[in-house]
Motif scaffolding. Structure first.
Motif, PDB file in Angstrom:
ATOM      1  N   GLY A 190     -13.407  -8.950   0.890  1.00 33.77           N
ATOM      2  CA  GLY A 190     -12.410  -8.099   1.550  1.00 33.77           C
ATOM      3  C   GLY A 190     -12.789  -6.636   1.663  1.00 33.77           C
ATOM      4  N   GLU A 194     -12.496  -1.557  -3.631  1.00 36.03           N
ATOM      5  CA  GLU A 194     -11.666  -2.749  -3.415  1.00 36.03           C
ATOM      6  C   GLU A 194     -10.900  -2.621  -2.102  1.00 36.03           C
ATOM      7  OE1 GLU A 194     -11.030  -5.694  -3.817  1.00 36.03           O
ATOM      8  OE2 GLU A 194     -10.155  -6.208  -5.744  1.00 36.03           O
ATOM      9  N   ASP A 195     -10.576  -3.754  -1.531  1.00 33.44           N
ATOM     10  CA  ASP A 195      -9.735  -3.740  -0.328  1.00 33.44           C
ATOM     11  C   ASP A 195      -8.274  -3.493  -0.670  1.00 33.44           C
ATOM     12  OD1 ASP A 195      -9.546  -6.191  -1.617  1.00 33.44           O
ATOM     13  OD2 ASP A 195      -9.612  -7.399   0.202  1.00 33.44           O
TER      14      ASP A 195
HETATM   15 MG    MG Z   1     -10.522  -8.764  -2.335  1.00 34.52          MG
END
Ligand code: MG
Ligand code: IMP
Length: 190
Positions: free
Chosen positions: A46, A102-103
């Motif tokens: 992600g 991180e997404d």
């Molecule tokens: Mg993720």
């Protein structure tokens, strides 16, 4: 397979707004770590689009590496607290200035586990940069130094974030209308 127009509820963050905020984060990181070399660790999959845009706005020396974690599933669209490393880093992080990219942080379990693991490898510093924070869903507290946007408790997709592994390519962040979304039977994930 559905097109996203069939189930999108709203565009939560348009492309221009994402780029503007990502550039702000990159500038902030460049200022905060001026004079240092940094290692950005992206949690697959992600965070990839965010990482690749973010590094283009950073003006200090930056290296990147990737790791992948999977949660043992209970809920399909939520992690249950247990994660396992399915792809580890190539880089030795000992003594390095690390930023974890991180997404989205939801319950916080994924990030918490990754931070625990990385701490045992003795980085010089370890900070977190997340594009999105669903802060009202937090079950475990995690230290977030950089956050793009705090968002409401809705399932979102696009700009790296998937629904059943698809729709990551969309350049904006959208909200899924779960009443209209029809899950894909086999998404090839394991
Ligand atoms: Mg993720
Ligand atoms: P956490 O462990 O509950 O914080 O979950 C974090 C992970 O769940 C993220 O890295 C995403 O992969 C996934 N996730 C959580 N919320 C969403 C969402 O709204 N859309 C897409 N993926 C999500």
């Amino acid at each position: 397979m559905q097109t996203y127009q069939e189930f999108i509820q709203e565009v939560l963050i348009p492309e221009e707004e994402l780029h503007k905020r990502v550039a702000e984060l990159g500038a902030q990181i460049s200022r905060d770590y001026a004079g240092q070399e940094i290692l950005l660790i992206c949690i697959l999959r992600g965070g990839v689009m965010f990482l690749t845009d973010l590094i283009r706005t950073i003006t200090i020396p930056v290296a990147i590496d990737f790791m992948a974690v999977s949660s043992y599933g209970v809920g399909k669209y939520a992690s249950d607290g247990e994660v396992r490393i399915s792809l580890d880093l190539k880089t030795n992080v000992s003594g390095r200035t690390v930023i974890l990219v991180e997404d989205i942080i939801d319950s916080g379990h994924t990030l918490n586990s990754v931070l625990d693991l990385l701490s045992t490898r003795h980085p010089k510093s370890l900070d977190v940069c997340t594009l999105l924070d669903k802060s009202e869903r937090r079950e475990v507290e995690v230290p977030v130094r950089y956050c793009g946007f705090t968002i409401p408790n809705k399932f979102v997709f696009g700009y790296g974030l998937d629904i059943d592994e698809y729709y990551r390519n969309l350049p904006f962040i959208g909200v899924v209308d779960l009443e209209r979304y029809k899950p894909i039977k086999n998404n090839g994930d394991c």
